[in-house]
Design an enzyme around this catalytic site. Structure first.
Site, PDB file in Angstrom:
ATOM      1  CB  CYS A  34      16.170  -4.369  16.809  1.00 46.53           C
ATOM      2  SG  CYS A  34      14.752  -5.566  17.664  1.00 46.53           S
ATOM      3  NE  ARG A  80      16.147  -0.684  12.335  1.00 43.20           N
ATOM      4  CZ  ARG A  80      16.759  -0.923  11.054  1.00 43.20           C
ATOM      5  NH1 ARG A  80      16.732   0.187  10.453  1.00 43.20           N
ATOM      6  NH2 ARG A  80      16.824  -2.111  10.683  1.00 43.20           N
ATOM      7  CD1 TRP A 120       8.314  -3.881  16.765  1.00 44.16           C
ATOM      8  CD2 TRP A 120       8.831  -6.083  16.344  1.00 44.16           C
ATOM      9  NE1 TRP A 120       6.982  -4.433  16.570  1.00 44.16           N
ATOM     10  CE2 TRP A 120       7.557  -5.788  16.034  1.00 44.16           C
ATOM     11  CE3 TRP A 120       9.309  -7.467  16.084  1.00 44.16           C
ATOM     12  CZ2 TRP A 120       6.630  -6.742  15.499  1.00 44.16           C
ATOM     13  CZ3 TRP A 120       8.603  -8.263  15.629  1.00 44.16           C
ATOM     14  CH2 TRP A 120       6.974  -8.045  15.292  1.00 44.16           C
ATOM     15  CG  ASN A 162      17.682  -5.650  13.582  1.00 44.13           C
ATOM     16  OD1 ASN A 162      16.289  -6.279  13.588  1.00 44.13           O
ATOM     17  ND2 ASN A 162      17.696  -5.160  12.340  1.00 44.13           N
ATOM     18  N   GLY A 163      17.009  -8.973  14.548  1.00 44.30           N
ATOM     19  CA  GLY A 163      17.080 -10.229  13.673  1.00 44.30           C
ATOM     20  C   GLY A 163      16.571 -11.389  14.584  1.00 44.30           C
ATOM     21  CD  GLU A 219      -2.000   2.471   2.598  1.00 46.36           C
ATOM     22  OE1 GLU A 219      -1.923   1.225   2.738  1.00 46.36           O
ATOM     23  OE2 GLU A 219      -1.317   3.122   3.161  1.00 46.36           O
ATOM     24  CE  LYS A 228      -0.760   3.840   6.584  1.00 50.38           C
ATOM     25  NZ  LYS A 228      -0.088   3.290   5.567  1.00 50.38           N
ATOM     26  CD  GLU A 237       0.092   0.895   9.218  1.00 50.31           C
ATOM     27  OE1 GLU A 237       1.117   0.205   9.290  1.00 50.31           O
ATOM     28  OE2 GLU A 237      -0.456   1.820   8.650  1.00 50.31           O
ATOM     29  CG  HIS A 287     -20.719 -11.602  -3.040  1.00 48.13           C
ATOM     30  ND1 HIS A 287     -21.784 -12.494  -3.722  1.00 48.13           N
ATOM     31  CD2 HIS A 287     -20.364 -10.808  -4.282  1.00 48.13           C
ATOM     32  CE1 HIS A 287     -21.965 -12.183  -4.969  1.00 48.13           C
ATOM     33  NE2 HIS A 287     -21.183 -11.004  -5.190  1.00 48.13           N
ATOM     34  CE  LYS A 324       8.581   4.410   7.711  1.00 45.02           C
ATOM     35  NZ  LYS A 324       7.222   4.229   7.346  1.00 45.02           N
TER      36      LYS A 324
HETATM   37  C1  G6P Z   1       5.872  -2.724   8.011  1.00 42.70           C
HETATM   38  C2  G6P Z   1       5.410  -1.048   8.230  1.00 42.70           C
HETATM   39  C3  G6P Z   1       4.454  -0.780   6.892  1.00 42.70           C
HETATM   40  C4  G6P Z   1       5.216  -1.132   5.507  1.00 42.70           C
HETATM   41  C5  G6P Z   1       5.494  -2.597   5.709  1.00 42.70           C
HETATM   42  C6  G6P Z   1       6.609  -2.838   4.454  1.00 42.70           C
HETATM   43  O1  G6P Z   1       4.643  -3.492   8.248  1.00 42.70           O
HETATM   44  O2  G6P Z   1       4.780  -0.933   9.429  1.00 42.70           O
HETATM   45  O3  G6P Z   1       4.106   0.568   6.999  1.00 42.70           O
HETATM   46  O4  G6P Z   1       4.216  -1.140   4.710  1.00 42.70           O
HETATM   47  O5  G6P Z   1       6.371  -2.967   6.804  1.00 42.70           O
HETATM   48  O6  G6P Z   1       7.909  -2.171   4.540  1.00 42.70           O
HETATM   49  P1  G6P Z   1       8.512  -1.865   3.346  1.00 42.70           P
HETATM   50  O7  G6P Z   1       9.681  -0.964   3.902  1.00 42.70           O
HETATM   51  O8  G6P Z   1       9.115  -3.000   2.734  1.00 42.70           O
HETATM   52  O9  G6P Z   1       7.835  -0.984   2.420  1.00 42.70           O
END
Ligand code: G6P
Length: 606
Positions: A2, A27, A74, A98-99, A478, A482, A485, A501, A601
């Site tokens: 947010c 956000r 969000w 926000n929160g 990772e 990616k 996502e 396994h 984000k």
């Molecule tokens: C969210 C983002 C990710 C990020 C994670 C941790 O889920 O979409 O891309 O890795 O938060 O965020 P930070 O700001 O703590 O690295």
């Protein structure tokens, strides 16, 4: 999570707020809205979906006024509908938030018993209704706000706008970041410096529990005991070019392409010409630390998982890693000689911040590796090491990941030196390897057309597996993150040796398997696991170097030949094909690369 903007301007607030919300849209983008006070009257516009829908609404139904608040959402409580969109209004007050207000059910029940009717399902409307209730009791806006903030539990950044008040914003923060911007005869409130950057370069960050009365003449901040306090005004330097796409189709593409530059600049910041590492004096003496605990979320966690190999192999330092949402609740014992290290791009992730607070007073040192130096995690650490990646806008983290890895690699080398595991020549060798990484990344970016072609073969897959061993295992995780996502294809990362396994049951000719395998001490073992996949008709995309391709390309579906790099820091270079495969697969699928569904984000709620 947010985005909030507030404006007490000289000119019309709506266009400024829409521009600020564009910068904050990373956000959250489930809905957006603004409210203004014009000729003494509070009015608002709200629209579901991306900000562009609000912009369209404002064309048909403009909103005048020099004072306003705006929000991009969000969703947490209540679906993304117009009635759940912010600003929430109750009588003479409008609120953006926000929160999460954790005690909103009790407050709502209390207010309902007094005859208050709610029009949304949100926790936020409770704040507006509570302020309105206090205003009805004859309190002034500031008194009503103060009385309300005292009742709220949970996490919040709030901005309040009042009917009849064209020179007043009230803001508050607990757990979620909020900054006040100082202009010339104008004042602003924003979730972060990015929101405020083009409006002003003078910013006051509110501390935990602070609330503030903002007028065009300035700001009066109160702390959590309601005592007036002075908070410093800081100059921020955000290069506007860094928050534009710079000719790229997406922020993610721009941020992938920037990696050689920002990583090179970061290394230049921490290294001098002779290759000596310069960290601030507050860095712990790794020679006396018994254990390192590393905690993070998402991509930042995979950076920790990679760095665990470096700290253990190079420095012989025992490392424990955990995701923040688990770490904070399992109440792990922290020994007196344990240093705790938190990695976060935003520096605001609620779980990581809570994990940091758990370690305060327990760990010998609280370190953080962050991209936003003014963030809560940075400010609450004994020492924050910035990764200097510049603003990252794409929701899928790319350049922050490789810059996190770069800083963690430098720390591991420093720890190895301090623990007598590397002599001067050894340190110079490792630093030389790190310094070659930006050049190797540039060579890898030259493979982009080839990677785009390979991604075309992934776009139709229902499931994709990523495999790696050693430091390539976290990269497999990772790579899978990616891809899922932004392309919404189900993907999993596995340690190559673990495949047999269980996950091998998933293999058939429809499942692409992406194998990260630079020629290293584990290469032959990884190739054996790859053969097990191919024997079951799995379609292997082998990502390796020239020597690896010569030894193992036969029988694969495709082989991507990477520049040859030392295996130790290869995850930093091999991150690029992982990112580019996800990017081009998402493009082929036509998904929204920079703003994938359901994600945000910066995650400032638990
Ligand atoms: C969210 C983002 C990710 C990020 C994670 C941790 O889920 O979409 O891309 O890795 O938060 O965020 P930070 O700001 O703590 O690295």
């Amino acid at each position: 999570m947010c985005g909030i903007i507030g404006v007490l301007g000289e000119h019309q607030a709506a266009p400024l707020m829409v521009e600020a919300l564009k910068r904050l849209e990373y956000r959250g983008y489930d809905s957006a809205g603004i409210a203004t006070v014009h000729e003494g009257r509070l009015d608002r516009r709200r629209a579901v979906g991306k900000l562009v829908n609000l912009q369209d609404l404002l064309v048909d139904s403009p909103l005048a006024g020099r004072a306003g608040i705006g929000h991009t959402r969000w969703a947490t409580h209540g679906a993304p509908t117009v009635s759940n969109a912010h600003p929430h209004a109750a009588g003479p007050v409008a609120v953006v938030h926000n929160g999460i207000i954790e005690n909103f059910r009790e407050l709502r029940a209390e207010l309902s018993a007094l005859g208050v009717n709610f029009e949304s399902e949100t926790d936020t409307e409770t704040v507006a209704q509570l302020v309105a209730h206090h205003l009805r009791q004859g309190k002034s806006p500031a008194e009503a706000a103060q009385a309300t903030f005292g009742r709220l539990e949970g996490a919040f950044a709030l901005a309040l706008l009042f009917d009849g008040e064209e020179d007043l914003l009230i803001a508050a923060r607990l757990g979620s970041p909020l900054a006040v911007g100082h202009g010339e005869g104008e004042m602003f409130v924003g979730s972060d410096a990015i929101a405020l950057a083009p409006l002003t370069d003078r910013v006051t960050y509110l501390d935990e529990g602070d609330w503030a009365v903002v007028t065009r003449a300035g700001v009066q901040v109160y702390d959590k005991t309601n005592a007036p306090v002075e908070r410093p005004v800081k100059r921020i330097a955000i290069d506007a070019a860094r928050i534009e796409k710079g000719g790229h189709r997406h922020f993610m593409a721009k941020e992938i392409a920037e990696q050689p530059t920002v990583l090179g600049e970061m290394l230049g910041h921490y290294l001098d010409a002779s290759g000596d590492i310069h960290f601030p004096d507050a860095l712990p003496d790794f020679g006396t630390v018994d254990r390192l605990v590393m905690v993070a979320c998402g991509t930042a966690f995979y950076a920790c998982q990679t760095a665990k190999y470096w700290f253990e192999q190079l420095a012989g330092l025992p490392v424990e890693i955990d995701i923040a949402s688990e770490f904070r609740y399992r109440q792990p014992p922290i020994g007196a000689n344990t240093a705790a290290l938190f990695v976060s791009q935003s520096g605001e992730t609620a779980d990581t911040l809570a994990a940091l607070r758990h370690c305060k007073g327990r760990a010998s040192h609280i370190l953080s590796v962050v991209n936003v130096p003014e963030s809560s995690i940075a400010r609450e650490s004994d020492l924050a090491l910035p990764i200097r990646a510049g603003v990252e806008v794409g929701v899928a983290s790319t350049k922050a990941f490789t810059c996190q890895l770069g800083v963690l690699a430098l720390l591991a080398v420093r720890a190895a030196e301090a623990r007598g595991r590397l002599d001067a020549a050894g340190v110079a060798e490792k630093i030389g390897m790190l310094r070659s990484v930006p050049g190797l990344m540039n060579l890898t970016l030259g493979l982009e057309p080839e990677i785009e072609r390979l991604a075309g073969g992934l776009a139709e897959a229902r499931d994709i597996l990523f495999l790696g061993r050693g430091p390539m295992y976290p990269l497999a995780l990772e790579g899978a993150l990616k891809l899922k996502e932004i392309s919404y294809i189900h993907a999993e990362g596995y340690a190559s040796g673990e495949l047999k396994h269980g996950p091998i049951a998933l293999i058939d000719q429809a499942v692409p398997v992406i194998v990260f395998a630079p020629t290293d001490g584990l290469f032959d073992k990884t190739v054996s696991n790859m053969q097990e996949v191919m024997a079951r008709h799995g379609q292997v995309l082998l990502i390796t170097d020239k020597a690896g391709a010569a030894r193992a390309a036969e029988g694969t579906w495709e082989t991507l030949v990477m520049p040859t790099c030392d295996p130790l820091f290869a995850p930093i270079v091999y991150a690029l094909p992982a990112q580019l495969l996800a990017y081009y697969t998402a493009l082929a699928k036509g998904t929204d690369v920079d703003q994938p569904r359901n994600l945000a984000k910066s995650v400032t709620v638990e």
